[in-house]
Design a protein around this motif. Sequence first.
Motif, PDB file in Angstrom:
ATOM      1  N   GLN A 152       0.725  -1.331   0.145  1.00 44.59           N
ATOM      2  CA  GLN A 152      -0.050   0.071  -0.091  1.00 44.59           C
ATOM      3  C   GLN A 152       0.849   1.327  -0.053  1.00 44.59           C
ATOM      4  OE1 GLN A 152      -3.091  -0.082  -0.434  1.00 44.59           O
ATOM      5  NE2 GLN A 152      -3.498  -2.306  -0.104  1.00 44.59           N
ATOM      6  N   GLY A 153       1.935   1.209  -0.730  1.00 43.13           N
ATOM      7  CA  GLY A 153       3.030   2.209  -0.640  1.00 43.13           C
ATOM      8  C   GLY A 153       4.294   1.954  -0.777  1.00 43.13           C
ATOM      9  N   ARG A 154       5.082   2.462   0.355  1.00 41.93           N
ATOM     10  CA  ARG A 154       6.441   2.362   0.469  1.00 41.93           C
ATOM     11  C   ARG A 154       6.910   1.309   1.595  1.00 41.93           C
ATOM     12  NH1 ARG A 154       9.348   3.682  -4.640  1.00 41.93           N
ATOM     13  NH2 ARG A 154       7.881   5.184  -5.684  1.00 41.93           N
ATOM     14  N   GLN A 155       8.038   0.993   1.694  1.00 43.15           N
ATOM     15  CA  GLN A 155       8.242   0.126   2.933  1.00 43.15           C
ATOM     16  C   GLN A 155       8.665   0.900   4.014  1.00 43.15           C
ATOM     17  OE1 GLN A 155      12.213  -2.547   3.746  1.00 43.15           O
ATOM     18  NE2 GLN A 155      10.482  -3.783   2.557  1.00 43.15           N
ATOM     19  N   ILE A 156       8.169   0.357   5.074  1.00 44.77           N
ATOM     20  CA  ILE A 156       8.539   1.135   6.573  1.00 44.77           C
ATOM     21  C   ILE A 156       9.044   0.170   7.459  1.00 44.77           C
ATOM     22  CG2 ILE A 156       6.026   0.950   7.398  1.00 44.77           C
ATOM     23  CD1 ILE A 156       6.424   3.601   9.021  1.00 44.77           C
ATOM     24  N   ILE A 192      -0.312   1.884  18.021  1.00 47.89           N
ATOM     25  CA  ILE A 192      -1.036   2.240  16.690  1.00 47.89           C
ATOM     26  C   ILE A 192      -0.346   1.626  15.521  1.00 47.89           C
ATOM     27  CG2 ILE A 192       0.250   4.365  16.444  1.00 47.89           C
ATOM     28  CD1 ILE A 192      -2.801   5.387  15.402  1.00 47.89           C
ATOM     29  N   LEU A 193       1.134   1.276  15.699  1.00 49.73           N
ATOM     30  CA  LEU A 193       1.877   0.865  14.772  1.00 49.73           C
ATOM     31  C   LEU A 193       1.524  -0.454  14.310  1.00 49.73           C
ATOM     32  CD1 LEU A 193       5.417   2.523  15.553  1.00 49.73           C
ATOM     33  CD2 LEU A 193       3.896   3.067  13.872  1.00 49.73           C
ATOM     34  N   ASP A 194       1.056  -1.230  15.151  1.00 47.74           N
ATOM     35  CA  ASP A 194       0.971  -2.551  14.974  1.00 47.74           C
ATOM     36  C   ASP A 194       0.133  -2.877  13.835  1.00 47.74           C
ATOM     37  OD1 ASP A 194       1.058  -5.143  16.005  1.00 47.74           O
ATOM     38  OD2 ASP A 194      -1.082  -5.203  16.323  1.00 47.74           O
ATOM     39  N   SER A 195      -0.744  -2.203  13.109  1.00 53.83           N
ATOM     40  CA  SER A 195      -1.579  -2.258  11.923  1.00 53.83           C
ATOM     41  C   SER A 195      -0.740  -1.439  10.848  1.00 53.83           C
ATOM     42  CB  SER A 195      -2.869  -1.690  12.133  1.00 53.83           C
ATOM     43  OG  SER A 195      -3.012  -0.276  12.523  1.00 53.83           O
ATOM     44  N   VAL A 196       0.351  -0.788  10.992  1.00 54.72           N
ATOM     45  CA  VAL A 196       1.023   0.065   9.740  1.00 54.72           C
ATOM     46  C   VAL A 196       1.747  -0.809   8.876  1.00 54.72           C
ATOM     47  CG1 VAL A 196       2.710   1.924   9.497  1.00 54.72           C
ATOM     48  CG2 VAL A 196       0.824   2.232  11.063  1.00 54.72           C
ATOM     49  N   SER A 249       3.528   6.548   2.818  1.00 52.19           N
ATOM     50  CA  SER A 249       3.673   7.114   1.310  1.00 52.19           C
ATOM     51  C   SER A 249       3.513   8.716   1.275  1.00 52.19           C
ATOM     52  CB  SER A 249       2.435   6.725   0.513  1.00 52.19           C
ATOM     53  OG  SER A 249       1.079   6.841   0.990  1.00 52.19           O
ATOM     54  N   PRO A 250       3.886   9.550   0.302  1.00 52.87           N
ATOM     55  CA  PRO A 250       3.627  10.810   0.454  1.00 52.87           C
ATOM     56  C   PRO A 250       2.114  11.117  -0.173  1.00 52.87           C
ATOM     57  CG  PRO A 250       4.909  10.252  -1.619  1.00 52.87           C
ATOM     58  CD  PRO A 250       4.646   9.056  -0.479  1.00 52.87           C
ATOM     59  N   THR A 251       1.562  12.133   0.120  1.00 51.34           N
ATOM     60  CA  THR A 251       0.193  12.599  -0.123  1.00 51.34           C
ATOM     61  C   THR A 251       0.333  13.818  -1.025  1.00 51.34           C
ATOM     62  OG1 THR A 251       0.064  13.889   1.634  1.00 51.34           O
ATOM     63  CG2 THR A 251      -0.707  11.518   1.962  1.00 51.34           C
ATOM     64  N   PRO A 252      -0.527  14.080  -1.746  1.00 48.84           N
ATOM     65  CA  PRO A 252      -0.719  15.115  -2.896  1.00 48.84           C
ATOM     66  C   PRO A 252      -0.405  16.426  -2.298  1.00 48.84           C
ATOM     67  CG  PRO A 252      -2.407  13.617  -3.436  1.00 48.84           C
ATOM     68  CD  PRO A 252      -1.867  13.264  -2.123  1.00 48.84           C
ATOM     69  N   ASP A 253      -0.950  16.613  -1.057  1.00 55.20           N
ATOM     70  CA  ASP A 253      -0.793  17.954  -0.375  1.00 55.20           C
ATOM     71  C   ASP A 253       0.445  18.230   0.396  1.00 55.20           C
ATOM     72  OD1 ASP A 253      -1.107  16.438   1.996  1.00 55.20           O
ATOM     73  OD2 ASP A 253      -2.678  17.510   2.915  1.00 55.20           O
ATOM     74  N   GLY A 254       1.539  17.461   0.138  1.00 56.11           N
ATOM     75  CA  GLY A 254       2.767  17.624   0.848  1.00 56.11           C
ATOM     76  C   GLY A 254       3.135  16.709   2.238  1.00 56.11           C
ATOM     77  N   GLY A 255       1.965  16.051   2.309  1.00 56.41           N
ATOM     78  CA  GLY A 255       1.951  15.151   3.708  1.00 56.41           C
ATOM     79  C   GLY A 255       2.580  13.960   3.677  1.00 56.41           C
ATOM     80  N   ILE A 256       2.102  13.062   4.414  1.00 59.61           N
ATOM     81  CA  ILE A 256       2.853  11.737   4.833  1.00 59.61           C
ATOM     82  C   ILE A 256       1.731  10.919   5.372  1.00 59.61           C
ATOM     83  CG2 ILE A 256       4.525  10.105   5.711  1.00 59.61           C
ATOM     84  CD1 ILE A 256       6.423  12.446   5.681  1.00 59.61           C
ATOM     85  N   ALA A 257       1.335   9.811   4.732  1.00 58.84           N
ATOM     86  CA  ALA A 257       0.436   8.824   5.422  1.00 58.84           C
ATOM     87  C   ALA A 257       1.010   7.461   5.642  1.00 58.84           C
ATOM     88  CB  ALA A 257      -0.808   8.504   4.298  1.00 58.84           C
ATOM     89  N   LEU A 258       0.600   7.040   6.776  1.00 58.09           N
ATOM     90  CA  LEU A 258       1.033   5.675   7.289  1.00 58.09           C
ATOM     91  C   LEU A 258      -0.146   4.970   7.083  1.00 58.09           C
ATOM     92  CD1 LEU A 258       3.422   6.459  10.559  1.00 58.09           C
ATOM     93  CD2 LEU A 258       3.690   6.565   8.229  1.00 58.09           C
ATOM     94  N   SER A 259      -0.096   3.779   6.488  1.00 58.67           N
ATOM     95  CA  SER A 259      -1.162   3.040   6.077  1.00 58.67           C
ATOM     96  C   SER A 259      -1.269   1.629   6.516  1.00 58.67           C
ATOM     97  CB  SER A 259      -1.459   3.113   4.666  1.00 58.67           C
ATOM     98  OG  SER A 259      -1.593   4.372   4.160  1.00 58.67           O
ATOM     99  N   ASP A 260      -2.398   0.968   6.646  1.00 58.02           N
ATOM    100  CA  ASP A 260      -2.707  -0.329   7.143  1.00 58.02           C
ATOM    101  C   ASP A 260      -2.829  -1.395   5.720  1.00 58.02           C
ATOM    102  OD1 ASP A 260      -5.136  -0.200   5.999  1.00 58.02           O
ATOM    103  OD2 ASP A 260      -6.133  -0.010   7.828  1.00 58.02           O
ATOM    104  N   ALA A 261      -2.910  -2.559   5.929  1.00 61.91           N
ATOM    105  CA  ALA A 261      -3.016  -3.697   4.832  1.00 61.91           C
ATOM    106  C   ALA A 261      -4.123  -3.326   3.740  1.00 61.91           C
ATOM    107  CB  ALA A 261      -2.973  -4.858   5.299  1.00 61.91           C
ATOM    108  N   GLY A 262      -4.952  -2.477   4.340  1.00 61.55           N
ATOM    109  CA  GLY A 262      -6.197  -2.180   3.381  1.00 61.55           C
ATOM    110  C   GLY A 262      -6.198  -0.900   2.549  1.00 61.55           C
ATOM    111  N   GLY A 263      -4.912  -0.178   2.833  1.00 63.53           N
ATOM    112  CA  GLY A 263      -4.679   1.091   2.151  1.00 63.53           C
ATOM    113  C   GLY A 263      -5.141   2.155   2.909  1.00 63.53           C
TER     114      GLY A 263
END
Length: 266
Positions: free
Chosen positions: A68-72, A84-88, A92-106
């Motif tokens: 769902q993005g890049r390796q962390i 909270i990291l248990d599901s991360v 991935s970078p976001t269009p507004d210049g931010g950063i998203a940490l995502s789960d297996a479902g994106g």
Amino acid sequence: MAGALRRALAAGGLALWSLAAAAQTAPPPRGADRAPPAVARLLGAWTLEQVGASRQCTVTFGAEPAPQGRQIRFPATCRRALPILDSVIAWSPTPDGGIALSDAGGKPVIQFGPASGQRRQGRGSDGKDYGLDATGFARAATRPPVGPAEAAATAAQRPTQVDPRRAPAAATLPGLYVLMRQQGREACRLRLDAPSVEGETADARLERPCPDTGITIFDPTTWRYAGGRLTLVARKGHGVDLVFEEGVWRKDPAVGAPLLLRRLQP
């Protein structure tokens, strides 16, 4: 004897300089030369913390693709410090210049906004606030600018050269200010107290209520002034520099979320 001591001190100083230079010229993180610029500039280690709690760990953003993005990557102990990291599983970078940490479902588990200096603020799916800080970790340039737009963006990240002789006098700084994200639109108000000794750090405090979440999280508690640069220091200890231009103080370098400061007449 004195000559030997001087030579030893000089050698020690050279060794320390060499170590500092090596840290500043660290090679780019693996894969940075092949990653898009929006990804490459974020690669490497960060400190992730829960705001208001003594819970933090080091996470590393890799260039390698993940479901769902890049390796962390982070130590197993991070899951105990920050559950909270248990599901991360990816970042991935976001269009507004931010950063998203995502789960297996994106689905974003923690969503961070654009940078404020080396630091970012975000909100987790658990309703708690989190901070992401690159301070203390070397960031090497991955490649030179390839066009005018990228060159301008790189230039904007450099601190502005300030002539202290043309900057406002330190004695004129204490007072009540309007904090703005854009010219003419008040976000919050900030009071700067006078220092007990000129040139020393003094207290700062937000006038409540302050509806801007980013400013509230930053929560400046002290300020200092040196070399024509005004520095607001957050409760957590990191700072933001501002320079005086056309009657207002502007965040410098001008990267991430904008911040302007205008003195109210007494």
